[in-house]
Design a protein around this motif. Sequence first.
Motif, mmCIF file in Angstrom:
data_model
loop_
_atom_site.group_PDB
_atom_site.id
_atom_site.type_symbol
_atom_site.label_atom_id
_atom_site.label_comp_id
_atom_site.label_asym_id
_atom_site.label_seq_id
_atom_site.Cartn_x
_atom_site.Cartn_y
_atom_site.Cartn_z
ATOM 1 N N ASP A 370 35.703 1.393 98.680
ATOM 2 C CA ASP A 370 34.657 2.422 98.597
ATOM 3 C C ASP A 370 35.234 3.833 98.595
ATOM 4 O O ASP A 370 34.815 4.699 99.371
ATOM 5 N N LEU A 371 36.190 4.063 97.712
ATOM 6 C CA LEU A 371 36.693 5.421 97.529
ATOM 7 C C LEU A 371 35.604 6.288 96.896
ATOM 8 O O LEU A 371 34.766 5.790 96.146
ATOM 9 N N PRO A 372 35.604 7.601 97.170
ATOM 10 C CA PRO A 372 34.643 8.479 96.491
ATOM 11 C C PRO A 372 34.863 8.459 94.984
ATOM 12 O O PRO A 372 36.003 8.346 94.511
ATOM 13 N N VAL A 373 33.773 8.568 94.214
ATOM 14 C CA VAL A 373 33.853 8.624 92.761
ATOM 15 C C VAL A 373 33.351 9.990 92.313
ATOM 16 O O VAL A 373 32.233 10.393 92.653
ATOM 17 N N ARG A 374 34.170 10.703 91.563
ATOM 18 C CA ARG A 374 33.808 12.017 91.034
ATOM 19 C C ARG A 374 33.592 11.900 89.539
ATOM 20 O O ARG A 374 34.394 11.287 88.827
ATOM 21 N N TYR A 375 32.483 12.509 89.060
ATOM 22 C CA TYR A 375 32.143 12.436 87.638
ATOM 23 C C TYR A 375 32.260 13.820 87.024
ATOM 24 O O TYR A 375 31.578 14.765 87.454
ATOM 25 N N ASP A 376 33.109 13.955 86.016
ATOM 26 C CA ASP A 376 33.328 15.217 85.311
ATOM 27 C C ASP A 376 32.719 15.081 83.919
ATOM 28 O O ASP A 376 33.243 14.367 83.070
ATOM 29 N N ARG A 377 31.616 15.762 83.687
ATOM 30 C CA ARG A 377 30.913 15.691 82.409
ATOM 31 C C ARG A 377 31.071 17.000 81.656
ATOM 32 O O ARG A 377 30.901 18.085 82.230
ATOM 33 N N ARG A 378 31.391 16.889 80.396
ATOM 34 C CA ARG A 378 31.478 18.055 79.507
ATOM 35 C C ARG A 378 30.593 17.805 78.306
ATOM 36 O O ARG A 378 30.844 16.916 77.501
#
Length: 380
Positions: A370-378
């Motif tokens: 359960d590592l944090p998930v970061r979402y980078d949207r462009r």
Amino acid sequence: MPRIAVLPNTLVDYNAEAWRLIQLDNRAEPKLLLEARSGTPLRFSGAFAVSRDLPETGEIQVNDLGQVLLGWSRQSTSWQLGITLSEAISLARNSRWFEILRFTDEDPDRHEAEARQLGEALAATLGIPFIARDEIKEQEAAPQPVPLAELPLDLGMWWLERTEAGGELQLRRQPRWQSARRRQMAWYALWMVIYIWVALATLGSELGLPNAGTLIPNPDWLPYLALVVAALLLLQNLRQLWVGLRRPNTIVFNAYNKSIRGLRGSSQLWQLSAGGVQSVYVSEVVKPAGRGRLPFTGSAHSTYHHGEINLHLLDGSYVPVLIDQTKRIYPLLPGAVEQDREDGVSALEASQASTALQMAALHISRTLGDLPVRYDRRNK
């Protein structure tokens, strides 16, 4: 000042006035990730703030801190130490609690004393309560995780699946990737032969070269320029061969020992521990297409020009896991609704995932504890 090693590259030192989380690096100076001092705000580094979705100011006032919590997680086989936050901060980040550190081990008794010692010291420094939760209470209080899309997942040139044993997640490169590279190398080789043949034939011919209509000052240079182009094509083929030999075609995520291994065939190219990873970082470049429909499917779709999954390490660097530069139309996951997101980086929850790439990052996160998930949207 007592010091306790949390991970091979992370330690905590504390006394009656201060409590510090420090990251070690053999190639650089130690980095202060988090510091608590009596009577002052809780302060943390920029990388720590991003990984935990904390305020960008790098500090939280003591009156916005609730309790220091310690609990055993059976799913991630670790003691997790964290702090609850005030309602104002919790609403902004969609979570009441953030993790500071964890002791990962199959045996819950091995690190319990150290975890409690650190938790009690941190609570005393901040002047807030310390609460330790056993596994039964934690399981009763914890909400059930949102189910993820079933595996396998088609990720273009990659295929995400779970092994028969069930404890490993495999990201396998599709055979057509290698076939495409071979076709490209064959095409470069063909043109290299053509350029060499034309150059040698021209140099051995008695016919004069054209002296008008060319962009070069001396037409006699043309055969040599052809040889230069052939040499560049040869270098490009050698580079393609080198990259193909150095890139893994299988990446294995192990849920038992929380490791990540890059394999080429049966040979291991590299290995990482999940303890050195602060988050799973998924990026997409998207051209929104409204509520259009895919032929024969009726699914809403957007055009994805680029997609990546990377592992964001504690030292701030990134390890690429998957890079997809193909421009194509991705259908949404069954039952998913296209999220109206703005440009930028945000936390990604399972309920928000709408594409296979986002869902793959969530599967990897859960496999690694359960590592944090970061979402980078462009948006393009």
